[in-house]
Design a protein around this motif. Structure first.
Motif, mmCIF file in Angstrom:
data_model
loop_
_atom_site.group_PDB
_atom_site.id
_atom_site.type_symbol
_atom_site.label_atom_id
_atom_site.label_comp_id
_atom_site.label_asym_id
_atom_site.label_seq_id
_atom_site.Cartn_x
_atom_site.Cartn_y
_atom_site.Cartn_z
ATOM 1 N N MET A 162 0.819 -1.207 0.000
ATOM 2 C CA MET A 162 0.000 0.000 0.000
ATOM 3 C C MET A 162 0.855 1.259 0.000
ATOM 4 N N MET A 163 1.903 1.260 0.831
ATOM 5 C CA MET A 163 2.795 2.412 0.870
ATOM 6 C C MET A 163 3.520 2.598 -0.455
ATOM 7 N N GLY A 164 3.877 1.498 -1.097
ATOM 8 C CA GLY A 164 4.511 1.591 -2.402
ATOM 9 C C GLY A 164 3.604 2.241 -3.421
ATOM 10 N N PHE A 165 2.346 1.824 -3.434
ATOM 11 C CA PHE A 165 1.389 2.419 -4.365
ATOM 12 C C PHE A 165 1.159 3.904 -4.059
ATOM 13 N N VAL A 166 1.158 4.254 -2.771
ATOM 14 C CA VAL A 166 0.941 5.655 -2.389
ATOM 15 C C VAL A 166 2.160 6.509 -2.711
ATOM 16 N N LEU A 167 3.331 6.090 -2.228
ATOM 17 C CA LEU A 167 4.524 6.921 -2.329
ATOM 18 C C LEU A 167 5.164 6.886 -3.710
ATOM 19 N N LEU A 168 5.029 5.772 -4.441
ATOM 20 C CA LEU A 168 5.693 5.634 -5.737
ATOM 21 C C LEU A 168 4.730 5.761 -6.912
ATOM 22 N N ALA A 169 3.558 5.126 -6.797
ATOM 23 C CA ALA A 169 2.596 5.167 -7.906
ATOM 24 C C ALA A 169 1.645 6.347 -7.813
ATOM 25 N N GLY A 170 1.623 7.031 -6.658
ATOM 26 C CA GLY A 170 0.800 8.219 -6.525
ATOM 27 C C GLY A 170 -0.656 7.967 -6.200
ATOM 28 N N TYR A 171 -1.000 6.760 -5.737
ATOM 29 C CA TYR A 171 -2.388 6.445 -5.418
ATOM 30 C C TYR A 171 -2.779 7.021 -4.059
ATOM 31 N N GLY A 172 -4.072 7.302 -3.874
ATOM 32 C CA GLY A 172 -4.600 7.567 -2.549
ATOM 33 C C GLY A 172 -4.638 6.261 -1.768
ATOM 34 N N VAL A 173 -4.803 6.352 -0.444
ATOM 35 C CA VAL A 173 -4.715 5.169 0.405
ATOM 36 C C VAL A 173 -5.774 4.123 0.044
ATOM 37 N N LEU A 174 -7.023 4.532 -0.191
ATOM 38 C CA LEU A 174 -8.069 3.568 -0.506
ATOM 39 C C LEU A 174 -7.788 2.852 -1.819
ATOM 40 N N LYS A 175 -7.441 3.595 -2.856
ATOM 41 C CA LYS A 175 -7.122 2.987 -4.147
ATOM 42 C C LYS A 175 -5.902 2.077 -4.026
ATOM 43 N N ALA A 176 -4.914 2.516 -3.267
ATOM 44 C CA ALA A 176 -3.706 1.720 -3.067
ATOM 45 C C ALA A 176 -4.033 0.409 -2.356
ATOM 46 N N THR A 177 -4.869 0.490 -1.326
ATOM 47 C CA THR A 177 -5.243 -0.705 -0.586
ATOM 48 C C THR A 177 -5.981 -1.689 -1.478
ATOM 49 N N ALA A 178 -6.887 -1.190 -2.302
ATOM 50 C CA ALA A 178 -7.629 -2.063 -3.221
ATOM 51 C C ALA A 178 -6.691 -2.767 -4.194
ATOM 52 N N HIS A 179 -5.687 -2.057 -4.693
ATOM 53 C CA HIS A 179 -4.746 -2.649 -5.646
ATOM 54 C C HIS A 179 -3.733 -3.576 -4.964
ATOM 55 N N THR A 180 -3.593 -3.434 -3.658
ATOM 56 C CA THR A 180 -2.647 -4.263 -2.910
ATOM 57 C C THR A 180 -3.110 -5.705 -2.776
ATOM 58 N N LYS A 181 -4.412 -5.917 -2.658
ATOM 59 C CA LYS A 181 -4.927 -7.209 -2.215
ATOM 60 C C LYS A 181 -4.621 -8.352 -3.176
ATOM 61 N N MET A 182 -4.708 -8.114 -4.481
ATOM 62 C CA MET A 182 -4.412 -9.197 -5.417
ATOM 63 C C MET A 182 -2.935 -9.568 -5.382
ATOM 64 N N LEU A 183 -2.057 -8.571 -5.209
ATOM 65 C CA LEU A 183 -0.629 -8.863 -5.115
ATOM 66 C C LEU A 183 -0.321 -9.639 -3.841
ATOM 67 N N ASN A 184 -0.996 -9.284 -2.763
ATOM 68 C CA ASN A 184 -0.827 -10.002 -1.505
ATOM 69 C C ASN A 184 -1.335 -11.437 -1.633
ATOM 70 N N PHE A 185 -2.465 -11.597 -2.303
ATOM 71 C CA PHE A 185 -3.017 -12.938 -2.559
ATOM 72 C C PHE A 185 -2.031 -13.774 -3.374
ATOM 73 N N ALA A 186 -1.452 -13.179 -4.401
ATOM 74 C CA ALA A 186 -0.525 -13.912 -5.270
ATOM 75 C C ALA A 186 0.734 -14.326 -4.517
ATOM 76 N N SER A 187 1.291 -13.422 -3.708
ATOM 77 C CA SER A 187 2.499 -13.781 -2.955
ATOM 78 C C SER A 187 2.197 -14.865 -1.932
ATOM 79 N N ASN A 188 0.984 -14.858 -1.368
ATOM 80 C CA ASN A 188 0.587 -15.924 -0.450
ATOM 81 C C ASN A 188 0.524 -17.269 -1.165
ATOM 82 N N ILE A 189 -0.032 -17.273 -2.376
ATOM 83 C CA ILE A 189 -0.120 -18.511 -3.148
ATOM 84 C C ILE A 189 1.282 -19.043 -3.449
ATOM 85 N N GLY A 190 2.177 -18.158 -3.862
ATOM 86 C CA GLY A 190 3.541 -18.574 -4.137
ATOM 87 C C GLY A 190 4.210 -19.163 -2.905
#
Length: 253
Positions: A162-190
């Motif tokens: 989430m912080m990466g999306f906010v500080l680097l991609a320029g997202y607001g916290v809510l948008k960043a959090t929404a985009h975080t979840k699939m990446l978190n899901f994928a890393s969990n699967i791996g």
């Protein structure tokens, strides 16, 4: 029925609900679930493996909830998700090779570092910021590093994404959090691909925690879409600090 006493398993189920709730809003649910697993007697590898099992269900639930509300399009994240899964598996391989004594020392230190980051970082909000990094660059730099950390340790991964999306991609916290979840899901699967053959998984406890994760993640994602993540930052600081101090006392007391 469970790998541990029933009353301890029920406490873990409650911890999983809280972790799913917190993680779906601002990340950091592992700051609750991993220390809780350690405190009831799981070895570091058992705690990491079982946390991946239950956390996968919570991340999937949050992903679907945000996607249905239109805050993220999972089809546009498939490339990043694939990278996240690969590096999550690589991180898990490293964790599996490190002696338990090392992880017992590293875990509370990382928890204290995460708490300090959230306590001292000012200006986090739902407002969009200037983009500092193109999506393709973000995918091959920030995503592998954070996903590998997730496989190796895990707590705070959603927060770091989430912080990466906010500080680097320029997202607001809510948008960043929404985009975080699939990446978190994928890393969990791996990570699960590595942890399952190890035999370290607490299956009964993990699946019970997974059910609670689903409920907590669903509730938390809905709340996040209404009020954002303003109330979660202090919760993360207090929780991670308290758990880290408890683990340090357990290790050196």
């Amino acid at each position: 029925m469970f790998e541990i006493a029933t009353h301890l398993a029920l406490l873990l189920v409650l911890a999983a609900f809280c972790a799913g709730f917190v993680d779906s809003i601002a990340g950091g649910g592992g700051l609750i679930s991993v220390p809780a697993l350690l405190l009831v007697g799981a070895s570091p590898v058992e705690a990491l493996a079982t946390n991946k099992l239950q956390g996968t269900f919570g991340a999937a639930t949050a992903t679907l909830t945000y996607a249905r509300a239109g805050h993220v399009r999972p089809s546009e994240q498939l490339g990043m998700a694939a990278i996240s899964a690969v590096f999550g598996a690589l991180g898990a391989l490293v964790a599996h090779l490190i002696p338990a004594e090392v992880l017992r020392i590293v875990m509370p230190v990382v928890l204290i570092g995460v708490a300090g980051f959230f306590a001292l970082k000012p200006g986090l909000s739902d407002d969009a910021r200037a983009q500092r990094m193109k999506p393709a660059v973000f995918a091959v730099t920030a995503v592998p590093l954070i996903a590998a950390y997730d496989g190796f340790f895990g707590p705070g991964t959603g927060s770091f994404f989430m912080m990466g999306f906010v500080l680097l991609a320029g997202y607001g916290v809510l948008k960043a959090t929404a985009h975080t979840k699939m990446l978190n899901f994928a890393s969990n699967i791996g990570s699960l691909v590595v942890f399952i053959p190890s035999g370290a998984m607490w299956w009964a406890v993990g699946l019970a925690m997974a059910a609670a994760q689903v409920a907590g993640a669903s509730l938390g994602a809905r709340l996040a879409m209404r009020v954002g993540a303003r109330l979660i930052k202090p919760l993360l600081v207090v929780t991670s600090t308290a758990m880290a101090l408890r683990l340090l006392w357990q290790a050196f007391g």
